[in-house]
Design a protein around this motif. Structure first.
Motif, PDB file in Angstrom:
ATOM      1  N   GLY A 234       0.871  -1.261   0.161  1.00 24.26           N
ATOM      2  CA  GLY A 234      -0.012   0.012  -0.014  1.00 24.26           C
ATOM      3  C   GLY A 234       1.045   1.481   0.037  1.00 24.26           C
ATOM      4  O   GLY A 234       2.145   1.077   0.017  1.00 24.26           O
ATOM      5  N   CYS A 235       0.248   2.300  -0.252  1.00 24.17           N
ATOM      6  CA  CYS A 235       1.039   3.585  -0.186  1.00 24.17           C
ATOM      7  C   CYS A 235       0.770   4.507   0.874  1.00 24.17           C
ATOM      8  O   CYS A 235      -0.548   4.712   1.500  1.00 24.17           O
ATOM      9  CB  CYS A 235       0.651   4.548  -1.522  1.00 24.17           C
ATOM     10  N   VAL A 236       1.672   5.346   1.185  1.00 24.98           N
ATOM     11  CA  VAL A 236       1.345   6.443   2.146  1.00 24.98           C
ATOM     12  C   VAL A 236       1.917   7.797   1.778  1.00 24.98           C
ATOM     13  O   VAL A 236       3.008   7.875   1.325  1.00 24.98           O
ATOM     14  CB  VAL A 236       1.861   6.062   3.537  1.00 24.98           C
ATOM     15  N   GLU A 237       1.419   8.975   1.914  1.00 27.41           N
ATOM     16  CA  GLU A 237       1.840  10.113   1.320  1.00 27.41           C
ATOM     17  C   GLU A 237       2.633  10.654   2.561  1.00 27.41           C
ATOM     18  O   GLU A 237       2.046  10.842   3.751  1.00 27.41           O
ATOM     19  CB  GLU A 237       0.387  10.832   1.019  1.00 27.41           C
ATOM     20  N   ILE A 238       3.708  11.266   2.139  1.00 27.79           N
ATOM     21  CA  ILE A 238       4.512  12.075   3.133  1.00 27.79           C
ATOM     22  C   ILE A 238       3.916  13.509   3.041  1.00 27.79           C
ATOM     23  O   ILE A 238       3.963  14.145   2.211  1.00 27.79           O
ATOM     24  CB  ILE A 238       5.810  12.142   2.583  1.00 27.79           C
ATOM     25  N   ARG A 239       3.451  13.776   4.234  1.00 29.98           N
ATOM     26  CA  ARG A 239       3.019  15.422   4.209  1.00 29.98           C
ATOM     27  C   ARG A 239       3.921  16.369   4.775  1.00 29.98           C
ATOM     28  O   ARG A 239       4.546  15.997   5.617  1.00 29.98           O
ATOM     29  CB  ARG A 239       1.667  15.364   5.075  1.00 29.98           C
ATOM     30  N   GLN A 240       3.552  17.574   4.288  1.00 29.84           N
ATOM     31  CA  GLN A 240       4.624  18.501   4.692  1.00 29.84           C
ATOM     32  C   GLN A 240       4.508  19.175   5.942  1.00 29.84           C
ATOM     33  O   GLN A 240       3.613  18.902   6.547  1.00 29.84           O
ATOM     34  CB  GLN A 240       4.185  19.887   3.595  1.00 29.84           C
ATOM     35  N   GLY A 241       5.439  19.407   6.482  1.00 28.35           N
ATOM     36  CA  GLY A 241       5.628  19.757   8.104  1.00 28.35           C
ATOM     37  C   GLY A 241       5.554  18.686   9.225  1.00 28.35           C
ATOM     38  O   GLY A 241       5.772  18.876  10.158  1.00 28.35           O
ATOM     39  N   LEU A 242       5.325  17.564   8.668  1.00 24.88           N
ATOM     40  CA  LEU A 242       5.364  16.401   9.537  1.00 24.88           C
ATOM     41  C   LEU A 242       6.700  15.584   9.734  1.00 24.88           C
ATOM     42  O   LEU A 242       7.457  15.859   8.664  1.00 24.88           O
ATOM     43  CB  LEU A 242       4.262  15.521   9.498  1.00 24.88           C
TER      44      LEU A 242
ATOM     45  N   LEU B 259       5.970  10.062  -1.686  1.00 22.59           N
ATOM     46  CA  LEU B 259       4.969   8.688  -1.794  1.00 22.59           C
ATOM     47  C   LEU B 259       5.878   7.609  -0.958  1.00 22.59           C
ATOM     48  O   LEU B 259       7.149   7.365  -1.620  1.00 22.59           O
ATOM     49  CB  LEU B 259       4.386   8.379  -3.034  1.00 22.59           C
ATOM     50  N   ILE B 260       5.514   6.997   0.029  1.00 23.15           N
ATOM     51  CA  ILE B 260       6.045   5.775   0.522  1.00 23.15           C
ATOM     52  C   ILE B 260       5.207   4.418  -0.172  1.00 23.15           C
ATOM     53  O   ILE B 260       3.975   4.585   0.074  1.00 23.15           O
ATOM     54  CB  ILE B 260       5.959   5.520   1.774  1.00 23.15           C
TER      55      ILE B 260
END
Ligand code: ZN
Length: 262
Positions: free
Chosen positions: A190-198, A228-229
């Motif tokens: 599956g995918c996980v989005e890398i969000r700005q600031g975290l 994206l991971i």
């Protein structure tokens, strides 16, 4: 802490693309069948490079072949707790009897070159200012990043390091922890989005001895352009790997656990 800094030399393919795709692998544990299957998949995915989070050896039957492959491909790797024991830097006094038997067997089989290679691995790899890579906790190879207390402690360490992203291994469980409290166990691909600031602590799972009930080899791809991971699982020849464990005279529990991914 001994750290390897990978800085951007223009001819190094690691730094040549504006949209870098990086494969992260961990806990190979002398399982050559699993490593070969994972590398084949990675090659097909057209990543720019690979980083290994340690425990190249231990548990399974092909330590030299696995170390040779990491060395031949020039894959930067951190030192895992099994690598430190097999290399002879530390003794496996705190290992369970099965892991201890396997690590001492591994030490007796490793070539001098490969022993030296394992002993020279750094405890942390930093890829430019993009991410850090460790085996266990950020400050200790043997400590598991598991449970709220240890996760929070490592986020504090991450803050002090100046990185927003750190990949870790050691638990053999693929997972994503973020500084806003997200706590995901990635039991499938599956995918996980890398969000700005975290900031993020991310584990790709194990190549050579998965423990989440899915026996397929696990790794991830980090696309720093798309932020994206992507977690990947790969089938491999478990029968052959487990047969090698039995034929090497290693504990039979190490062969049977490969079939159930525990
Ligand atoms: Zn491990």
């Amino acid at each position: 802490m001994q750290t390897l800094y990978l800085q951007g030399a223009s001819k190094n393919p690691l730094f040549s693309s504006a949209f870098m795709r990086q494969a992260i692998i961990s806990d190979i544990h002398s399982n050559l069948e699993a490593l070969v299957a994972v590398i084949e998949r990675i090659d097909a995915l057209e990543v720019n490079s690979i980083v290994c989070l340690g425990d190249i050896v231990g548990y399974n039957a092909q330590p030299n072949e696995c170390v040779d492959m990491i060395r031949e491909r020039g894959i930067p790797s951190v030192m895992g707790n099994h690598d430190a024991r097999a290399g002879g830097l530390e003794e496996p006094d705190n290992f369970n009897p099965i892991a201890k038997r396997a690590v001492l067997w591994t030490r007796s089989r490793l070539s001098h070159e490969n022993l030296r290679f394992l002993c020279g691995l750094p405890r942390m790899v930093r890829v430019q200012d993009r991410f850090a890579a460790v085996h266990g906790a950020i400050d200790d190879t043997d400590t598991y990043i598991l449970g709220r207390c240890e996760i929070e402690r490592n986020f504090k360490l991450l803050e002090g390091s100046g990185f927003l992203l750190c990949f870790f291994g050691h638990t053999h469980l693929s997972s994503v922890y973020s500084s806003d409290g997200m706590n995901l166990d990635m039991h499938t691909s599956g995918c996980v989005e890398i969000r700005q600031g975290l900031s993020y602590l991310i584990n790709p799972g194990a190549v050579g001895q998965p423990r989440d009930g899915d026996p397929r080899a696990s790794f991830l791809v980090y696309d720093s352009g798309k932020k994206l991971i992507t977690f990947e699982r790969v089938e491999y020849d478990i029968e052959s790997a487990s047969r090698n464990v039995i034929e090497a005279g290693l504990p039979k529990e190490l062969a049977s656990r490969l079939f159930i991914g525990r």
